[in-house]
Design an enzyme around this catalytic site. Structure first.
Site: not given
Length: 366
Positions: A201, A297, A175-176, A294
């Site tokens: 993401h 997940d 993600s991030t 972040m």
């Protein structure tokens, strides 16, 4: 405790005011200044020394991408969050900004009907990112109900032997900070003896541009996943924005399955969905990797992989932009190894080479 000091950069006086006001309304954040373009941003970063910067992309004199490059050229590592439009052009520019050294991005709202709703969307996306990228004691970066990595010491999962018959699938979640982490990881790998499925993401359009960029850079095929397409060794399939990616067994091997089932962990695509489907498709013959991001997940999905006899690796805290997702997996005792980003590729190759000793880059001699 002092708030997180933010510099807001945008050429629109209206947007500067709206973003500044919504940030200042949070008791953990202090807006220490604004800038009208990238050139002014470079100067104010040096003068004000903010904890984090929000940066528009399209601005006169010096755009956001050029500003990021100029800030990084000074050695300054201040986190920078880009504001990007949900268009093909915006996706390309955002990926350019991430490659230049930006930390993350927040899509500008589109077609939401009102300024109030637009700014609420920005607030919901921006404030958790600011608090994750600039952690403060006692400040929770996450919306209510979103679990994060605990602070307990990391307990590694006992190493397992390669599954009988070897690994059949590599699944990756991020993600991030993930676009650059994924790019760095994939650049350490040759075409593999197993297919690779990825959840990053990202919104629609962004995933297509991201996959296309990687496909042009790497010596193997990288695609945005389509529904019902075979997953072949040597190919990397990236989940499209707003669709969950699943792996399904088929008479000719493995195939993709895309769904718009409800979001999990506030995400669609979700890493947990991919990981669970991988186990359902190939049992213990799954190697999972969780990269920077972040939230948490991937943690529940990693547990399913481990419980069924598969293996999970996690990126370490030092090389993660945000150690939420890999930290959750590591501190839950689900990771067999927690490694710096650039050591994950060699570890993946070692594990696959145990079952395929002749694994070499395409065109190389063994």
């Amino acid at each position: 405790m002092p708030g997180i000091r933010v510099l807001v950069v945008d050429d629109s006086v209206v947007i500067r005011k709206l973003v500044s006001d919504l940030l200042a309304a949070d008791r953990d954040i202090e807006v220490v200044g604004t800038a009208v373009n990238g050139r002014a941003a470079v100067q104010k970063v040096a003068q004000l020394k903010p904890d984090i910067v929000t940066m528009d992309i399209e601005m006169p004199e010096m755009n956001g991408i050029e500003s990021v490059r100029a800030i990084r050229a000074t050695g300054n590592k201040v986190p920078i969050i880009m504001f990007s439009t949900l268009t093909e052009r915006g996706a390309v520019a955002t990926l350019d900004a991430l490659s230049a050294g930006a930390s993350d991005y927040v899509p500008k709202p589109a077609n939401v009907g009102s300024v109030g709703r637009s700014m609420e969307q920005v607030r919901e996306a921006l404030i958790p990112r600011i608090k994750s990228l600039v952690p403060r004691v006692g400040v929770s970066p996450h919306p209510a109900g979103l679990t994060v990595a605990p602070t307990a010491p990391v307990q590694l999962h006992a190493p397992s032997h390669p599954p009988l018959g070897g690994y059949r699938l590599l699944v990756i979640g991020s993600s991030t900070g993930g676009p650059e982490a994924l790019s760095a990881l994939l650049h350490t790998l040759p075409p593999l003896s197993v297919p690779v499925a990825v959840v990053q993401h990202m919104p629609p359009l962004f995933t297509k541009q991201f996959a296309g960029r990687l496909d042009r850079q790497l010596p193997f095929e990288v695609v945005e996943a389509e529904n019902g397409v075979p997953l072949r060794p040597g190919t990397v399939a990236i989940a499209p924005g707003d669709f969950h990616l699943e792996v399904a067994p088929h008479a000719d091997g493995l195939r993709t399955r895309l769904t718009q089932a409800p979001a999990e962990n506030y995400c669609r695509p979700a890493v947990d969905v991919l990981f669970r489907s991988a186990v359902a498709a190939v049992g213990p013959a799954v190697l999972g990797v969780v990269l920077t991001g972040m939230g948490s997940d991937g943690c529940k999905g990693a547990r399913v992989i481990v419980e069924k006899g598969g293996s999970v690796l996690a990126q370490d805290q030092a090389t993660s932009v945000v150690w939420g997702m890999p930290g959750a997996v590591a501190t839950a005792g689900l990771a067999e190894r927690v490694l710096p980003l650039l050591e994950l590729g060699p570890e993946i190759l070692r594990r696959l080479a145990r079952q395929r000793p002749s694994l070499v880059p395409a065109g190389a001699s063994s």
